[in-house]
Write a protein that holds these residues in place. Structure first.
Motif, PDB file in Angstrom:
ATOM      1  N   LYS A   1       0.818  -1.222   0.000  1.00  0.00           N
ATOM      2  CA  LYS A   1       0.000   0.000   0.000  1.00  0.00           C
ATOM      3  C   LYS A   1       0.854   1.276   0.000  1.00  0.00           C
ATOM      4  O   LYS A   1       1.750   1.430  -0.809  1.00  0.00           O
ATOM      5  CB  LYS A   1      -0.964  -0.030   1.188  1.00  0.00           C
ATOM      6  N   ASN A   2       0.564   2.194   0.937  1.00  0.00           N
ATOM      7  CA  ASN A   2       1.295   3.473   0.983  1.00  0.00           C
ATOM      8  C   ASN A   2       2.434   3.427   1.996  1.00  0.00           C
ATOM      9  O   ASN A   2       2.550   2.483   2.788  1.00  0.00           O
ATOM     10  CB  ASN A   2       0.334   4.615   1.327  1.00  0.00           C
ATOM     11  N   SER A   3       3.269   4.440   1.989  1.00  0.00           N
ATOM     12  CA  SER A   3       4.483   4.431   2.814  1.00  0.00           C
ATOM     13  C   SER A   3       4.182   4.421   4.310  1.00  0.00           C
ATOM     14  O   SER A   3       4.930   3.820   5.095  1.00  0.00           O
ATOM     15  CB  SER A   3       5.373   5.626   2.463  1.00  0.00           C
ATOM     16  N   ALA A   4       3.094   5.070   4.744  1.00  0.00           N
ATOM     17  CA  ALA A   4       2.732   5.064   6.165  1.00  0.00           C
ATOM     18  C   ALA A   4       2.358   3.652   6.606  1.00  0.00           C
ATOM     19  O   ALA A   4       2.753   3.193   7.685  1.00  0.00           O
ATOM     20  CB  ALA A   4       1.581   6.030   6.433  1.00  0.00           C
ATOM     21  N   TYR A   5       1.617   2.957   5.751  1.00  0.00           N
ATOM     22  CA  TYR A   5       1.247   1.569   6.032  1.00  0.00           C
ATOM     23  C   TYR A   5       2.503   0.691   6.063  1.00  0.00           C
ATOM     24  O   TYR A   5       2.656  -0.185   6.910  1.00  0.00           O
ATOM     25  CB  TYR A   5       0.278   1.073   4.966  1.00  0.00           C
ATOM     26  N   GLY A   6       3.402   0.932   5.125  1.00  0.00           N
ATOM     27  CA  GLY A   6       4.640   0.174   5.072  1.00  0.00           C
ATOM     28  C   GLY A   6       5.478   0.373   6.316  1.00  0.00           C
ATOM     29  O   GLY A   6       6.030  -0.586   6.871  1.00  0.00           O
ATOM     30  N   LEU A   7       5.571   1.604   6.762  1.00  0.00           N
ATOM     31  CA  LEU A   7       6.351   1.904   7.965  1.00  0.00           C
ATOM     32  C   LEU A   7       5.765   1.198   9.176  1.00  0.00           C
ATOM     33  O   LEU A   7       6.490   0.683  10.033  1.00  0.00           O
ATOM     34  CB  LEU A   7       6.384   3.408   8.186  1.00  0.00           C
ATOM     35  N   GLU A   8       4.453   1.140   9.238  1.00  0.00           N
ATOM     36  CA  GLU A   8       3.761   0.505  10.368  1.00  0.00           C
ATOM     37  C   GLU A   8       4.006  -1.001  10.423  1.00  0.00           C
ATOM     38  O   GLU A   8       4.113  -1.581  11.506  1.00  0.00           O
ATOM     39  CB  GLU A   8       2.259   0.779  10.255  1.00  0.00           C
ATOM     40  N   HIS A   9       4.113  -1.631   9.256  1.00  0.00           N
ATOM     41  CA  HIS A   9       4.214  -3.097   9.201  1.00  0.00           C
ATOM     42  C   HIS A   9       5.609  -3.609   8.836  1.00  0.00           C
ATOM     43  O   HIS A   9       5.801  -4.827   8.742  1.00  0.00           O
ATOM     44  CB  HIS A   9       3.203  -3.638   8.193  1.00  0.00           C
ATOM     45  N   LEU A  10       6.554  -2.726   8.648  1.00  0.00           N
ATOM     46  CA  LEU A  10       7.862  -3.128   8.133  1.00  0.00           C
ATOM     47  C   LEU A  10       8.563  -4.148   9.020  1.00  0.00           C
ATOM     48  O   LEU A  10       9.128  -5.130   8.522  1.00  0.00           O
ATOM     49  CB  LEU A  10       8.748  -1.881   7.960  1.00  0.00           C
ATOM     50  N   ASN A  11       8.540  -3.943  10.318  1.00  0.00           N
ATOM     51  CA  ASN A  11       9.211  -4.889  11.220  1.00  0.00           C
ATOM     52  C   ASN A  11       8.654  -6.295  11.073  1.00  0.00           C
ATOM     53  O   ASN A  11       9.408  -7.285  11.043  1.00  0.00           O
ATOM     54  CB  ASN A  11       9.094  -4.429  12.669  1.00  0.00           C
ATOM     55  N   ASP A  12       7.331  -6.402  10.988  1.00  0.00           N
ATOM     56  CA  ASP A  12       6.704  -7.714  10.835  1.00  0.00           C
ATOM     57  C   ASP A  12       7.134  -8.374   9.532  1.00  0.00           C
ATOM     58  O   ASP A  12       7.398  -9.580   9.491  1.00  0.00           O
ATOM     59  CB  ASP A  12       5.181  -7.590  10.864  1.00  0.00           C
ATOM     60  N   TRP A  13       7.203  -7.612   8.471  1.00  0.00           N
ATOM     61  CA  TRP A  13       7.589  -8.174   7.182  1.00  0.00           C
ATOM     62  C   TRP A  13       9.045  -8.625   7.179  1.00  0.00           C
ATOM     63  O   TRP A  13       9.373  -9.677   6.646  1.00  0.00           O
ATOM     64  CB  TRP A  13       7.361  -7.148   6.073  1.00  0.00           C
ATOM     65  N   LEU A  14       9.906  -7.836   7.781  1.00  0.00           N
ATOM     66  CA  LEU A  14      11.323  -8.196   7.803  1.00  0.00           C
ATOM     67  C   LEU A  14      11.579  -9.428   8.657  1.00  0.00           C
ATOM     68  O   LEU A  14      12.544 -10.165   8.442  1.00  0.00           O
ATOM     69  CB  LEU A  14      12.157  -7.020   8.324  1.00  0.00           C
ATOM     70  N   GLU A  15      10.702  -9.657   9.624  1.00  0.00           N
ATOM     71  CA  GLU A  15      10.880 -10.774  10.545  1.00  0.00           C
ATOM     72  C   GLU A  15       9.904 -11.905  10.284  1.00  0.00           C
ATOM     73  O   GLU A  15       9.737 -12.793  11.122  1.00  0.00           O
ATOM     74  CB  GLU A  15      10.716 -10.268  11.987  1.00  0.00           C
ATOM     75  N   MET A  16       9.258 -11.904   9.105  1.00  0.00           N
ATOM     76  CA  MET A  16       8.256 -12.927   8.828  1.00  0.00           C
ATOM     77  C   MET A  16       8.882 -14.311   8.715  1.00  0.00           C
ATOM     78  O   MET A  16       8.215 -15.325   8.892  1.00  0.00           O
ATOM     79  CB  MET A  16       7.487 -12.589   7.546  1.00  0.00           C
ATOM     80  N   LYS A  17      10.145 -14.375   8.436  1.00  0.00           N
ATOM     81  CA  LYS A  17      10.901 -15.632   8.452  1.00  0.00           C
ATOM     82  C   LYS A  17      12.229 -15.374   9.140  1.00  0.00           C
ATOM     83  O   LYS A  17      12.770 -14.277   9.080  1.00  0.00           O
ATOM     84  CB  LYS A  17      11.139 -16.159   7.034  1.00  0.00           C
ATOM     85  N   SER A  18      12.729 -16.393   9.802  1.00  0.00           N
ATOM     86  CA  SER A  18      14.016 -16.241  10.495  1.00  0.00           C
ATOM     87  C   SER A  18      15.148 -16.385   9.479  1.00  0.00           C
ATOM     88  O   SER A  18      15.957 -17.311   9.550  1.00  0.00           O
ATOM     89  CB  SER A  18      14.145 -17.295  11.597  1.00  0.00           C
ATOM     90  N   LEU A  19      15.179 -15.465   8.538  1.00  0.00           N
ATOM     91  CA  LEU A  19      16.176 -15.500   7.477  1.00  0.00           C
ATOM     92  C   LEU A  19      17.024 -14.242   7.511  1.00  0.00           C
ATOM     93  O   LEU A  19      16.580 -13.189   7.966  1.00  0.00           O
ATOM     94  CB  LEU A  19      15.498 -15.592   6.108  1.00  0.00           C
ATOM     95  N   LYS A  20      18.219 -14.373   7.008  1.00  0.00           N
ATOM     96  CA  LYS A  20      19.070 -13.217   6.801  1.00  0.00           C
ATOM     97  C   LYS A  20      18.824 -12.751   5.371  1.00  0.00           C
ATOM     98  O   LYS A  20      19.080 -13.479   4.414  1.00  0.00           O
ATOM     99  CB  LYS A  20      20.547 -13.586   6.992  1.00  0.00           C
ATOM    100  N   TRP A  21      18.304 -11.534   5.215  1.00  0.00           N
ATOM    101  CA  TRP A  21      18.025 -11.027   3.879  1.00  0.00           C
ATOM    102  C   TRP A  21      19.313 -10.531   3.233  1.00  0.00           C
ATOM    103  O   TRP A  21      20.040  -9.728   3.808  1.00  0.00           O
ATOM    104  CB  TRP A  21      17.010  -9.897   3.942  1.00  0.00           C
ATOM    105  N   ASP A  22      19.584 -11.022   2.033  1.00  0.00           N
ATOM    106  CA  ASP A  22      20.776 -10.594   1.301  1.00  0.00           C
ATOM    107  C   ASP A  22      20.473  -9.406   0.404  1.00  0.00           C
ATOM    108  O   ASP A  22      21.297  -8.504   0.258  1.00  0.00           O
ATOM    109  CB  ASP A  22      21.320 -11.756   0.461  1.00  0.00           C
ATOM    110  N   VAL A  23      19.278  -9.409  -0.203  1.00  0.00           N
ATOM    111  CA  VAL A  23      18.852  -8.312  -1.070  1.00  0.00           C
ATOM    112  C   VAL A  23      17.394  -7.986  -0.766  1.00  0.00           C
ATOM    113  O   VAL A  23      16.562  -8.890  -0.657  1.00  0.00           O
ATOM    114  CB  VAL A  23      18.995  -8.673  -2.566  1.00  0.00           C
TER     115      VAL A  23
END
Length: 312
Positions: free
Chosen positions: A142-164
Protein backbone atom coordinates in the motif's frame (compact mmCIF):
# COMPACT_ATOMS: atom_id res chain seq x y z
CA UNK A 1 -5.80 -31.36 -20.06
CA UNK A 2 -2.52 -32.85 -21.35
CA UNK A 3 0.93 -33.01 -19.69
CA UNK A 4 1.86 -29.60 -21.03
CA UNK A 5 -1.01 -27.93 -19.21
CA UNK A 6 -2.68 -27.02 -22.52
CA UNK A 7 -6.25 -28.22 -22.96
CA UNK A 8 -7.11 -30.21 -26.06
CA UNK A 9 -3.54 -30.62 -27.35
CA UNK A 10 -2.40 -34.22 -28.01
CA UNK A 11 1.02 -35.33 -26.77
CA UNK A 12 3.42 -35.61 -29.69
CA UNK A 13 4.00 -39.17 -30.82
CA UNK A 14 0.93 -40.60 -29.01
CA UNK A 15 -2.07 -41.56 -31.19
CA UNK A 16 -5.61 -42.00 -29.83
CA UNK A 17 -6.99 -45.55 -30.06
CA UNK A 18 -9.16 -46.16 -33.08
CA UNK A 19 -12.28 -47.35 -31.41
CA UNK A 20 -15.79 -46.99 -32.72
CA UNK A 21 -17.05 -46.46 -29.17
CA UNK A 22 -14.70 -43.53 -28.53
CA UNK A 23 -17.35 -40.86 -29.33
CA UNK A 24 -19.71 -42.47 -26.83
CA UNK A 25 -16.99 -42.30 -24.18
CA UNK A 26 -15.98 -38.74 -24.94
CA UNK A 27 -19.48 -37.28 -25.01
CA UNK A 28 -20.09 -37.29 -21.20
CA UNK A 29 -16.51 -36.13 -20.61
CA UNK A 30 -17.05 -33.12 -22.89
CA UNK A 31 -20.26 -32.28 -21.06
CA UNK A 32 -18.41 -32.34 -17.73
CA UNK A 33 -15.62 -30.13 -19.06
CA UNK A 34 -18.12 -27.59 -20.38
CA UNK A 35 -19.87 -27.50 -17.03
CA UNK A 36 -16.58 -27.02 -15.18
CA UNK A 37 -15.46 -24.24 -17.52
CA UNK A 38 -18.54 -22.23 -16.61
CA UNK A 39 -17.56 -22.10 -12.94
CA UNK A 40 -15.94 -18.82 -11.94
CA UNK A 41 -12.21 -19.10 -11.21
CA UNK A 42 -12.70 -17.76 -7.69
CA UNK A 43 -15.03 -20.72 -6.88
CA UNK A 44 -12.61 -23.42 -7.96
CA UNK A 45 -11.04 -25.32 -5.05
CA UNK A 46 -7.64 -25.56 -6.75
CA UNK A 47 -5.75 -23.55 -9.33
CA UNK A 48 -2.80 -24.98 -11.23
CA UNK A 49 -0.04 -22.50 -12.00
CA UNK A 50 2.96 -23.35 -14.17
CA UNK A 51 6.25 -21.53 -14.43
CA UNK A 52 9.25 -22.28 -16.66
CA UNK A 53 12.75 -20.88 -16.71
CA UNK A 54 14.88 -20.55 -19.82
CA UNK A 55 16.33 -24.03 -19.26
CA UNK A 56 12.81 -25.48 -19.40
CA UNK A 57 12.83 -26.59 -15.77
CA UNK A 58 9.15 -26.67 -15.00
CA UNK A 59 7.64 -26.11 -11.62
CA UNK A 60 3.96 -26.93 -11.24
CA UNK A 61 2.35 -25.51 -8.14
CA UNK A 62 -1.16 -26.46 -7.09
CA UNK A 63 -2.53 -23.67 -4.95
CA UNK A 64 -5.68 -23.81 -2.82
CA UNK A 65 -8.06 -20.92 -2.20
CA UNK A 66 -5.90 -19.60 0.64
CA UNK A 67 -2.96 -19.27 -1.71
CA UNK A 68 -1.00 -21.98 0.11
CA UNK A 69 1.12 -24.30 -1.98
CA UNK A 70 0.06 -27.92 -1.53
CA UNK A 71 2.09 -29.74 -4.17
CA UNK A 72 5.17 -29.11 -6.24
CA UNK A 73 6.42 -31.23 -9.12
CA UNK A 74 9.59 -30.66 -11.16
CA UNK A 75 10.03 -31.79 -14.74
CA UNK A 76 12.60 -31.34 -17.48
CA UNK A 77 12.69 -31.01 -21.22
CA UNK A 78 9.25 -29.48 -21.74
CA UNK A 79 8.22 -26.12 -23.11
CA UNK A 80 5.25 -24.83 -21.08
CA UNK A 81 3.73 -21.35 -21.11
CA UNK A 82 3.89 -19.10 -18.06
CA UNK A 83 0.96 -18.47 -15.73
CA UNK A 84 -2.08 -17.10 -17.50
CA UNK A 85 -3.28 -13.55 -17.06
CA UNK A 86 -6.21 -14.88 -14.99
CA UNK A 87 -3.90 -16.70 -12.62
CA UNK A 88 -1.36 -13.91 -12.38
CA UNK A 89 -3.30 -10.67 -12.50
CA UNK A 90 -6.70 -11.60 -11.09
CA UNK A 91 -5.99 -14.42 -8.61
CA UNK A 92 -2.36 -13.46 -7.92
CA UNK A 93 -1.88 -16.55 -5.76
CA UNK A 94 1.45 -17.44 -7.29
CA UNK A 95 3.02 -14.21 -6.08
CA UNK A 96 2.50 -15.24 -2.46
CA UNK A 97 3.71 -18.83 -2.88
CA UNK A 98 7.00 -18.20 -1.09
CA UNK A 99 9.62 -20.97 -0.95
CA UNK A 100 8.65 -23.44 1.75
CA UNK A 101 12.24 -24.40 2.51
CA UNK A 102 15.20 -22.03 2.47
CA UNK A 103 18.12 -23.24 0.37
CA UNK A 104 21.16 -22.34 2.51
CA UNK A 105 23.34 -22.20 -0.60
CA UNK A 106 21.30 -19.45 -2.22
CA UNK A 107 20.94 -15.78 -1.23
CA UNK A 108 17.58 -14.67 0.15
CA UNK A 109 15.74 -11.91 -1.71
CA UNK A 110 12.75 -10.01 -0.34
CA UNK A 111 10.37 -8.07 -2.60
CA UNK A 112 8.29 -5.28 -1.05
CA UNK A 113 5.70 -3.30 -2.97
CA UNK A 114 2.11 -2.79 -4.08
CA UNK A 115 0.06 -4.57 -6.75
CA UNK A 116 2.67 -3.81 -9.41
CA UNK A 117 5.21 -5.88 -7.51
CA UNK A 118 2.60 -8.57 -6.94
CA UNK A 119 2.24 -8.75 -10.71
CA UNK A 120 5.93 -9.24 -11.47
CA UNK A 121 6.92 -11.40 -8.46
CA UNK A 122 6.31 -14.73 -10.21
CA UNK A 123 8.49 -13.73 -13.14
CA UNK A 124 11.33 -12.57 -10.90
CA UNK A 125 11.26 -16.00 -9.24
CA UNK A 126 11.30 -17.69 -12.63
CA UNK A 127 14.30 -15.67 -13.81
CA UNK A 128 16.22 -16.29 -10.59
CA UNK A 129 15.68 -20.05 -10.30
CA UNK A 130 18.93 -21.53 -9.06
CA UNK A 131 20.33 -18.08 -8.28
CA UNK A 132 18.25 -16.96 -5.30
CA UNK A 133 15.32 -17.82 -3.06
CA UNK A 134 12.82 -15.05 -3.80
CA UNK A 135 10.24 -14.12 -1.17
CA UNK A 136 7.69 -11.35 -1.04
CA UNK A 137 5.73 -9.78 1.80
CA UNK A 138 2.38 -11.54 2.41
CA UNK A 139 0.24 -8.60 1.29
CA UNK A 140 0.03 -5.38 -0.71
CA UNK A 141 2.46 -2.83 0.82
CA UNK A 142 0.00 0.00 0.00
CA UNK A 143 1.29 3.47 0.98
CA UNK A 144 4.48 4.43 2.81
CA UNK A 145 2.73 5.06 6.16
CA UNK A 146 1.25 1.57 6.03
CA UNK A 147 4.64 0.17 5.07
CA UNK A 148 6.35 1.90 7.96
CA UNK A 149 3.76 0.51 10.37
CA UNK A 150 4.21 -3.10 9.20
CA UNK A 151 7.86 -3.13 8.13
CA UNK A 152 9.21 -4.89 11.22
CA UNK A 153 6.70 -7.71 10.84
CA UNK A 154 7.59 -8.17 7.18
CA UNK A 155 11.32 -8.20 7.80
CA UNK A 156 10.88 -10.77 10.54
CA UNK A 157 8.26 -12.93 8.83
CA UNK A 158 10.90 -15.63 8.45
CA UNK A 159 14.02 -16.24 10.49
CA UNK A 160 16.18 -15.50 7.48
CA UNK A 161 19.07 -13.22 6.80
CA UNK A 162 18.02 -11.03 3.88
CA UNK A 163 20.78 -10.59 1.30
CA UNK A 164 18.85 -8.31 -1.07
CA UNK A 165 15.71 -6.26 -0.45
CA UNK A 166 13.98 -4.74 -3.47
CA UNK A 167 11.32 -2.22 -2.41
CA UNK A 168 8.91 0.49 -3.57
CA UNK A 169 6.16 2.79 -2.33
CA UNK A 170 4.53 5.54 -4.35
CA UNK A 171 1.39 4.76 -6.34
CA UNK A 172 -0.74 4.55 -3.21
CA UNK A 173 0.86 7.64 -1.66
CA UNK A 174 0.10 9.87 -4.62
CA UNK A 175 -3.47 8.63 -5.02
CA UNK A 176 -6.52 10.81 -4.27
CA UNK A 177 -9.48 9.01 -2.70
CA UNK A 178 -13.00 10.00 -1.69
CA UNK A 179 -15.28 7.76 0.42
CA UNK A 180 -18.28 8.41 -1.85
CA UNK A 181 -16.47 7.61 -5.09
CA UNK A 182 -17.79 4.55 -6.92
CA UNK A 183 -14.52 4.04 -8.79
CA UNK A 184 -12.50 1.04 -7.67
CA UNK A 185 -10.45 1.99 -4.60
CA UNK A 186 -12.61 5.10 -4.07
CA UNK A 187 -10.28 6.97 -6.39
CA UNK A 188 -11.20 10.57 -7.18
CA UNK A 189 -8.52 13.08 -8.13
CA UNK A 190 -11.08 15.90 -8.40
CA UNK A 191 -12.88 15.70 -5.05
CA UNK A 192 -10.67 13.25 -3.18
CA UNK A 193 -7.94 13.69 -0.58
CA UNK A 194 -4.29 12.96 -1.31
CA UNK A 195 -3.12 9.88 0.61
CA UNK A 196 0.33 11.24 1.43
CA UNK A 197 1.84 14.63 0.68
CA UNK A 198 5.33 14.88 -0.76
CA UNK A 199 6.70 15.95 2.62
CA UNK A 200 4.89 13.14 4.41
CA UNK A 201 6.22 10.72 1.82
CA UNK A 202 9.74 12.07 2.29
CA UNK A 203 9.52 11.62 6.07
CA UNK A 204 8.18 8.06 5.81
CA UNK A 205 10.75 7.00 3.22
CA UNK A 206 13.63 8.29 5.34
CA UNK A 207 12.43 6.18 8.26
CA UNK A 208 11.86 3.15 6.06
CA UNK A 209 15.36 3.32 4.59
CA UNK A 210 16.89 3.75 8.05
CA UNK A 211 15.13 0.56 9.20
CA UNK A 212 16.02 -1.40 6.07
CA UNK A 213 19.68 -0.49 6.45
CA UNK A 214 19.70 -2.25 9.82
CA UNK A 215 19.22 -5.58 8.01
CA UNK A 216 22.65 -5.30 6.36
CA UNK A 217 21.01 -6.41 3.11
CA UNK A 218 21.83 -4.84 -0.23
CA UNK A 219 18.96 -2.42 -0.79
CA UNK A 220 17.42 -1.67 -4.18
CA UNK A 221 14.88 1.11 -4.50
CA UNK A 222 12.49 0.58 -7.37
CA UNK A 223 11.13 3.77 -8.94
CA UNK A 224 7.35 4.06 -9.10
CA UNK A 225 5.94 3.04 -12.47
CA UNK A 226 4.15 5.60 -14.68
CA UNK A 227 0.77 7.20 -14.05
CA UNK A 228 -1.11 7.22 -17.37
CA UNK A 229 -3.41 9.94 -18.64
CA UNK A 230 -6.99 9.40 -17.59
CA UNK A 231 -6.18 7.67 -14.28
CA UNK A 232 -9.19 8.29 -12.02
CA UNK A 233 -7.33 8.94 -8.77
CA UNK A 234 -3.82 9.96 -9.79
CA UNK A 235 -2.58 13.12 -11.44
CA UNK A 236 -0.30 13.02 -14.45
CA UNK A 237 3.28 13.87 -13.47
CA UNK A 238 2.98 13.07 -9.77
CA UNK A 239 4.87 9.81 -10.34
CA UNK A 240 7.88 11.88 -11.43
CA UNK A 241 7.62 14.22 -8.41
CA UNK A 242 7.49 11.38 -5.90
CA UNK A 243 10.30 9.53 -7.65
CA UNK A 244 12.54 12.60 -7.40
CA UNK A 245 11.93 12.78 -3.64
CA UNK A 246 12.69 9.08 -3.24
CA UNK A 247 15.79 9.25 -5.45
CA UNK A 248 17.21 12.05 -3.32
CA UNK A 249 16.86 9.89 -0.20
CA UNK A 250 18.34 6.83 -1.89
CA UNK A 251 21.37 8.70 -3.17
CA UNK A 252 22.01 10.17 0.27
CA UNK A 253 21.94 6.66 1.74
CA UNK A 254 23.85 4.99 -1.11
CA UNK A 255 20.91 2.75 -2.00
CA UNK A 256 20.90 1.20 -5.46
CA UNK A 257 18.14 2.46 -7.76
CA UNK A 258 16.24 0.32 -10.24
CA UNK A 259 14.62 2.73 -12.68
CA UNK A 260 11.53 0.66 -13.39
CA UNK A 261 9.67 3.83 -14.40
CA UNK A 262 11.86 4.31 -17.48
CA UNK A 263 11.86 0.58 -18.19
CA UNK A 264 8.05 0.46 -18.16
CA UNK A 265 7.86 3.40 -20.59
CA UNK A 266 9.74 1.35 -23.18
CA UNK A 267 6.66 -0.87 -23.59
CA UNK A 268 3.83 1.59 -22.96
CA UNK A 269 1.05 2.00 -23.87
CA UNK A 270 0.79 -1.50 -25.40
CA UNK A 271 1.37 -3.21 -22.02
CA UNK A 272 -1.29 -1.22 -20.16
CA UNK A 273 -4.02 -3.56 -18.94
CA UNK A 274 -6.52 -0.89 -20.04
CA UNK A 275 -6.51 2.82 -20.83
CA UNK A 276 -5.99 4.98 -17.74
CA UNK A 277 -4.97 2.01 -15.56
CA UNK A 278 -1.62 1.88 -13.75
CA UNK A 279 -1.57 -1.92 -13.98
CA UNK A 280 -0.04 -4.04 -16.73
CA UNK A 281 -0.83 -6.94 -19.00
CA UNK A 282 0.92 -10.26 -18.48
CA UNK A 283 3.49 -9.23 -21.08
CA UNK A 284 4.00 -6.01 -19.15
CA UNK A 285 4.71 -7.85 -15.92
CA UNK A 286 7.16 -10.14 -17.71
CA UNK A 287 8.89 -7.00 -19.01
CA UNK A 288 9.08 -5.51 -15.50
CA UNK A 289 10.08 -8.80 -13.89
CA UNK A 290 13.06 -9.22 -16.20
CA UNK A 291 14.38 -5.82 -15.17
CA UNK A 292 13.90 -6.53 -11.47
CA UNK A 293 15.64 -9.90 -11.81
CA UNK A 294 18.50 -8.26 -13.69
CA UNK A 295 19.03 -5.66 -10.96
CA UNK A 296 18.77 -8.26 -8.19
CA UNK A 297 21.27 -10.51 -10.00
CA UNK A 298 23.73 -7.63 -10.29
CA UNK A 299 23.36 -6.88 -6.58
CA UNK A 300 23.93 -10.53 -5.68
CA UNK A 301 27.06 -10.67 -7.86
CA UNK A 302 28.48 -7.50 -6.32
CA UNK A 303 27.71 -8.72 -2.83
CA UNK A 304 29.53 -12.00 -3.53
CA UNK A 305 32.52 -10.18 -5.02
CA UNK A 306 32.76 -7.84 -2.02
CA UNK A 307 32.61 -10.83 0.31
CA UNK A 308 35.46 -12.56 -1.52
CA UNK A 309 37.60 -9.44 -1.30
CA UNK A 310 37.03 -9.24 2.43
CA UNK A 311 38.18 -12.84 2.84
CA UNK A 312 41.29 -12.26 0.71
Amino acid sequence: MNSTGEPGRMIEGRKPPLNIFLPLFLYPVILILIACSSVDAADRPNIVVIMADEKSEITEQRTNQNGQRSREVSNHGSNIALASKEELYLDRKLAFANPEVDNPNLPNVLLIGDSISIGYTAYVRRDLIGKADVYRIPTNAKNSAYGLEHLNDWLEMKSLKWDVIHFNWGLWDLCYRHPESNVQGNRDKVNGTLTESLEGYRSNMKKIVARLKQTDATLIWCTTTPVPAGEAGRKLGDDVKYNLVAAEIMKANKVRINDLHSHALLRLPETMVREGDVHFTEEGYIHLGSKVAEEVSAAIAKRAADSRREIE
